[in-house]
Write a protein that holds these residues in place. Structure first.
Motif, PDB file in Angstrom:
ATOM      1  N   PHE A   1      -2.837   3.159   2.957  1.00 12.39           N
ATOM      2  CA  PHE A   1      -1.930   2.603   1.944  1.00 12.39           C
ATOM      3  C   PHE A   1      -0.648   2.089   2.601  1.00 12.39           C
ATOM      4  N   GLU A   2      -0.190   2.845   3.596  1.00 12.63           N
ATOM      5  CA  GLU A   2       1.049   2.458   4.272  1.00 12.63           C
ATOM      6  C   GLU A   2       0.875   1.150   5.028  1.00 12.63           C
ATOM      7  N   LEU A   3      -0.236   1.056   5.758  1.00  7.32           N
ATOM      8  CA  LEU A   3      -0.527  -0.140   6.550  1.00  7.32           C
ATOM      9  C   LEU A   3      -0.616  -1.383   5.662  1.00  7.32           C
ATOM     10  N   ALA A   4      -1.185  -1.188   4.477  1.00  9.20           N
ATOM     11  CA  ALA A   4      -1.357  -2.327   3.563  1.00  9.20           C
ATOM     12  C   ALA A   4      -0.110  -2.570   2.707  1.00  9.20           C
ATOM     13  N   VAL A   5       0.923  -1.758   2.947  1.00 10.80           N
ATOM     14  CA  VAL A   5       2.157  -1.812   2.161  1.00 10.80           C
ATOM     15  C   VAL A   5       1.825  -1.813   0.666  1.00 10.80           C
ATOM     16  N   LEU A   6       1.026  -0.834   0.287  1.00  9.87           N
ATOM     17  CA  LEU A   6       0.635  -0.677  -1.120  1.00  9.87           C
ATOM     18  C   LEU A   6       1.214   0.620  -1.659  1.00  9.87           C
TER      19      LEU A   6
ATOM     20  N   LEU B   1     -13.811   3.186   4.963  1.00 10.51           N
ATOM     21  CA  LEU B   1     -14.271   2.726   3.645  1.00 10.51           C
ATOM     22  C   LEU B   1     -13.102   2.380   2.732  1.00 10.51           C
ATOM     23  N   LEU B   2     -11.999   3.118   2.870  1.00 11.41           N
ATOM     24  CA  LEU B   2     -10.817   2.767   2.073  1.00 11.41           C
ATOM     25  C   LEU B   2     -10.232   1.446   2.562  1.00 11.41           C
TER      26      LEU B   2
ATOM     27  N   ASN C   1      -9.148  -4.265   1.837  1.00 11.99           N
ATOM     28  CA  ASN C   1      -9.356  -5.650   2.303  1.00 11.99           C
ATOM     29  C   ASN C   1     -10.083  -6.495   1.256  1.00 11.99           C
ATOM     30  N   ASN C   2     -11.088  -5.883   0.599  1.00 13.72           N
ATOM     31  CA  ASN C   2     -11.872  -6.628  -0.407  1.00 13.72           C
ATOM     32  C   ASN C   2     -11.203  -6.659  -1.772  1.00 13.72           C
TER      33      ASN C   2
END
Ligand SMILES: C[S@@+](CC[C@H](N)C(=O)[O-])C[C@H]1O[C@@H](n2cnc3c(N)ncnc32)[C@H](O)[C@@H]1O
Length: 282
Positions: free
Chosen positions: A137-142, A99-100, A105-106
């Motif tokens: 968060f890490e995967l999305a580099v956020l 869900l995160l 993604n959205n």
């Protein structure tokens, strides 16, 4: 007779009823008759530690003023089941990851992603949640804007949780990459959770029966497993109703599969997935 060999004091029917009532009033936990021996042993051990001979007097002490409160917090730790493990119900934890991920993604993330682990015992559940949230968060580099609040009634369990050290056997339920990413070995062969992850989890004492005194932040996820099963059915529903108020709009409540069968709420919609039991606030 040697102190340790003395027979344990037996609880009369009336005393068993009094202790069970006290436990249920204060924690919600309903004891069955078959747990009588367990209750008796735990009370007797504690009485011995304190030098009490009379169970009635000890009960009076527990119910009396400030000292009673302190003693109760010691005793309650002995009476609750604190069994837990990392990723205990993996589909539920992975659901939080999904869900995160979807929100990322959205691009529908709110300012921070807030998760509450209710009845967190010695920390394995909130740390598992922290791992999946951190992964996302890490995967999305956020920038990792998230926090895990973890509450439990047992102070000793919370102290262990805060320490974040676990024997090797506790990590068996984890994937090798999870172990490598989030733990370091200590000199005595234990595993210590990384400081960056530990700092994300805020542990505090909280009784789920006093939900009004619990965290004020509205949550994206409330995760409560293997706690409500000890409660009467009406109380389970009452606690769930209380959680609804603590969710952000669109927030998700995840409970143990099959733990509550007859709960509906006008603001909550059950997630269509047979592997988990979750509800979204609409
Ligand atoms: C069996 S453990 C479950 C731990 C974890 N949630 C899991 O599923 O692995 C139940 C936990 O609920 C806690 N607990 C029992 N009654 C409680 C109450 N009234 N309020 C908050 N925590 C409670 C116990 O101290 C214990 O740590």
């Amino acid at each position: 007779m040697v102190w340790s060999l003395r027979a344990l004091p037996e609880l009369s029917d009336q005393q068993f009823a009094q202790w069970s009532k006290l436990l249920e009033e204060r924690t919600g936990i309903q004891l069955a008759e078959r747990q009588r021996a367990f209750l008796q042993t735990q009370i007797a051990i504690r009485m011995r530690e304190l030098g009490y001979e009379d169970c009635g007097r000890y009960l009076e002490e527990v119910m009396r003023g400030v000292e009673g409160v302190v003693e109760w917090s010691m005793l309650v730790d002995r009476l609750v089941v604190k069994e837990t493990s990392f990723f205990r119900h993996r589909p539920s934890v992975e659901y939080v990851r999904d869900l995160l991920q979807q929100r990322i993604n959205n691009r529908s993330l709110s300012q921070s992603f807030d998760v509450w682990s209710v009845g967190c015992a010695t920390g394995e559940e909130p740390y598992s949640l922290a791992m999946v949230v951190n992964d996302c968060f890490e995967l999305a580099v956020l920038e990792p804007y998230y926090g895990i609040t973890a509450t439990d009634i047992s102070k000793p369990a919370l102290s262990r949780a805060r320490k974040g050290e676990f024997p090797a056997r506790k990590l068996e339920s984890m994937k090798p990459q999870e172990r490598q990413r989030y733990f370091r070995t200590t000199e005595d062969g234990c595993y210590r959770i990384n400081a960056e992850l530990r700092d994300r989890v805020c542990f505090s004492q909280g009784n789920v029966l006093q939900i009004a005194d619990m965290p004020v932040v509205k949550m994206d996820v409330i995760f409560c497993q293997n706690l409500l099963i000890y409660f009467r059915r009406w109380r389970r529903r009452e606690v769930l109703n209380g959680f609804v108020e603590r969710l952000k709009p669109g927030g998700t409540l995840v409970i143990g599969l099959g733990e509550v069968v007859d709960w509906e709420h006008q603001h909550m919609q059950r997630v269509r997935d047979n592997h988990i039991q979750a509800y979204v606030r609409c």
